[in-house]
Every structure is written in structure tokens, then in C-alpha cells.
Scaffold this active site. Structure first.
Site, PDB file in Angstrom:
ATOM      1  N   CYS A  73       0.867  -1.186   0.000  1.00  0.00           N
ATOM      2  CA  CYS A  73       0.000   0.000   0.000  1.00  0.00           C
ATOM      3  C   CYS A  73       0.901   1.233   0.000  1.00  0.00           C
ATOM      4  O   CYS A  73       2.064   1.161  -0.389  1.00  0.00           O
ATOM      5  CB  CYS A  73      -1.000  -0.023   1.160  1.00  0.00           C
ATOM      6  SG  CYS A  73      -0.307   0.208   2.810  1.00  0.00           S
ATOM      7  N   ASN A 105       2.489   1.548   4.251  1.00  0.00           N
ATOM      8  CA  ASN A 105       2.669   0.271   4.942  1.00  0.00           C
ATOM      9  C   ASN A 105       2.305   0.362   6.427  1.00  0.00           C
ATOM     10  O   ASN A 105       2.954  -0.230   7.266  1.00  0.00           O
ATOM     11  CB  ASN A 105       4.111  -0.233   4.736  1.00  0.00           C
ATOM     12  CG  ASN A 105       4.341  -1.678   5.148  1.00  0.00           C
ATOM     13  OD1 ASN A 105       5.436  -2.020   5.569  1.00  0.00           O
ATOM     14  ND2 ASN A 105       3.346  -2.538   5.037  1.00  0.00           N
ATOM     15  N   CYS A 135      -1.495   0.697   7.228  1.00  0.00           N
ATOM     16  CA  CYS A 135      -2.916   0.337   7.374  1.00  0.00           C
ATOM     17  C   CYS A 135      -3.279  -0.891   6.546  1.00  0.00           C
ATOM     18  O   CYS A 135      -3.435  -1.984   7.077  1.00  0.00           O
ATOM     19  CB  CYS A 135      -3.823   1.515   6.986  1.00  0.00           C
ATOM     20  SG  CYS A 135      -3.782   2.913   8.136  1.00  0.00           S
ATOM     21  N   ARG A 136      -3.410  -0.710   5.242  1.00  0.00           N
ATOM     22  CA  ARG A 136      -3.928  -1.781   4.389  1.00  0.00           C
ATOM     23  C   ARG A 136      -2.980  -2.952   4.220  1.00  0.00           C
ATOM     24  O   ARG A 136      -3.366  -4.108   4.449  1.00  0.00           O
ATOM     25  CB  ARG A 136      -4.310  -1.216   3.012  1.00  0.00           C
ATOM     26  CG  ARG A 136      -5.489  -0.277   3.089  1.00  0.00           C
ATOM     27  CD  ARG A 136      -5.716   0.441   1.789  1.00  0.00           C
ATOM     28  NE  ARG A 136      -4.732   1.515   1.610  1.00  0.00           N
ATOM     29  CZ  ARG A 136      -4.694   2.316   0.549  1.00  0.00           C
ATOM     30  NH1 ARG A 136      -5.550   2.145  -0.439  1.00  0.00           N
ATOM     31  NH2 ARG A 136      -3.802   3.280   0.475  1.00  0.00           N
ATOM     32  N   SER A 137      -1.741  -2.698   3.802  1.00  0.00           N
ATOM     33  CA  SER A 137      -0.843  -3.832   3.540  1.00  0.00           C
ATOM     34  C   SER A 137      -0.438  -4.595   4.801  1.00  0.00           C
ATOM     35  O   SER A 137      -0.380  -5.823   4.757  1.00  0.00           O
ATOM     36  CB  SER A 137       0.375  -3.419   2.703  1.00  0.00           C
ATOM     37  OG  SER A 137       1.143  -2.428   3.330  1.00  0.00           O
ATOM     38  N   ASP A 156      -8.332   3.420   1.366  1.00  0.00           N
ATOM     39  CA  ASP A 156      -7.471   3.821   2.478  1.00  0.00           C
ATOM     40  C   ASP A 156      -8.338   4.280   3.644  1.00  0.00           C
ATOM     41  O   ASP A 156      -9.075   5.240   3.525  1.00  0.00           O
ATOM     42  CB  ASP A 156      -6.546   4.954   2.034  1.00  0.00           C
ATOM     43  CG  ASP A 156      -5.469   5.277   3.053  1.00  0.00           C
ATOM     44  OD1 ASP A 156      -5.524   4.761   4.190  1.00  0.00           O
ATOM     45  OD2 ASP A 156      -4.571   6.057   2.705  1.00  0.00           O
TER      46      ASP A 156
END
Length: 165
Positions: free
Chosen positions: A11, A14, A16-18, A128
Site C-alpha cells: 500500500c 505500509n 494500514c492496508r498492507s 485507504d
């Protein structure tokens, strides 16, 4: 035996999402007893948060579902990642484009959109959640759990194809 298959989640920063996808896939891999065969990692397209733990809200929401992200630390995608990982999964189209721009031609096929592996959701990008509320982090988890189940099935298929019968 070394890692037989490796997956990199990507993301922006690095945090939140990934790392959420990293933590969920790691747990699914471990539940299948494949932690010694499948490597899971995550990185960001930018170096905004290198060395930081995942966002506290991402950790909190993940913990409620039984995922521990506390040991993960943000890093930026390195040039060596393109040769090192078998599958590089972008959380959204912006990450996909950024990865494709940096990636050597021979490794382009490794870069894919993460949600191409989702079955229950029709969305193609993981939004996001950083600037939103709790519902954004929950939605990310819903998408990530779905996508990770598909990624795991793909990885298991790849491993089976590599194993001589």
C-alpha cells in the site's frame, strides 16, 4: 526447507492496508501449517512511516478479529523485492501503477491487484481507511479477509503445481 512461495502486500505507507493483509494472510497460512513454506511480507510505495508499527486503529480492529499486527514494521518497497517475491499485490490502482513503473520488465507479471483474488466483494481497490472512522477499518478487514482467502487458494494451487507427484 526454504520458502517455496512468497507474497508481498503493498500500500502507500505500509501502516494500514498492507500490514492488515500481511497479518491476515500470515494467520491463514499458519492455520494451514504452511508457515515454513510460504513467506508473507508487506511494504509501502513511499517511505513515510519506515520502521513504525501499523496504525493503532488498524491494530485495534485487527485484534478484535484475532489478528496480531504488533510485530510488523513499515518498510518501503525495495528493488530486490521484484525478484525476491513470487506475487506482489497492490491494494489499489495507484500502487499497481507505481509498482509497474519501478519493476523490471521480466517481473511485471508478478504485480497484481490484491482484490482480483476476492470472491465475495466486487470492488477492485482496498480503500485507504487512514482519514476515516472505525467503519473504514472494518470494511478494509472484510475486503482483506476475502482477498486473503483467494490468495491462499492461489498459493496452495501454485505449491501443488511445483510439487512432483
Amino acid at each position: 526447507m526454504g520458502q517455496a512461495y512468497s507474497v508481498l502486500m503493498v500500500c502507500t505507507g505500509n501502516i494500514c492496508r498492507s500490514p492488515t493483509a500481511d497479518g491476515v494472510l500470515r494467520q491463514l497460512v499458519a492455520a494451514q501449517g504452511l508457515q515454513d513454506v510460504v513467506e508473507v511480507d508487506s511494504a509501502g510505495t513511499y517511505d513515510y512511516h519506515v520502521g513504525e508499527a501499523p496504525d493503532r486503529r488498524a491494530q485495534q480492529h485487527a485484534r478484535k478479529r484475532g489478528y496480531d499486527l504488533s510485530n510488523l514494521r513499515a518498510r518501503q518497497v525495495a528493488g530486490s523485492d521484484f525478484s525476491r517475491f513470487d506475487l506482489i499485490l497492490a491494494m489499489d490502482k495507484g500502487h499497481f501503477a507505481a509498482l509497474r513503473q519501478r519493476c523490471p520488465a521480466e517481473f511485471q507479471s508478478k504485480i497484481q491487484l490484491f482484490l482480483d483474488y476476492a470472491a465475495a466483494f466486487q470492488e477492485d481497490e482496498v480503500p485507504d481507511p487512514y482519514y476515516g472512522g472505525a467503519e473504514g477499518f472494518e470494511h478494509v478487514l472484510d475486503l482483506v479477509e476475502d482477498g486473503c482467502r483467494g490468495v491462499l487458494a492461489h498459493v496452495q494451487h501454485q505449491l501443488a503445481a511445483r510439487t512432483p507427484s
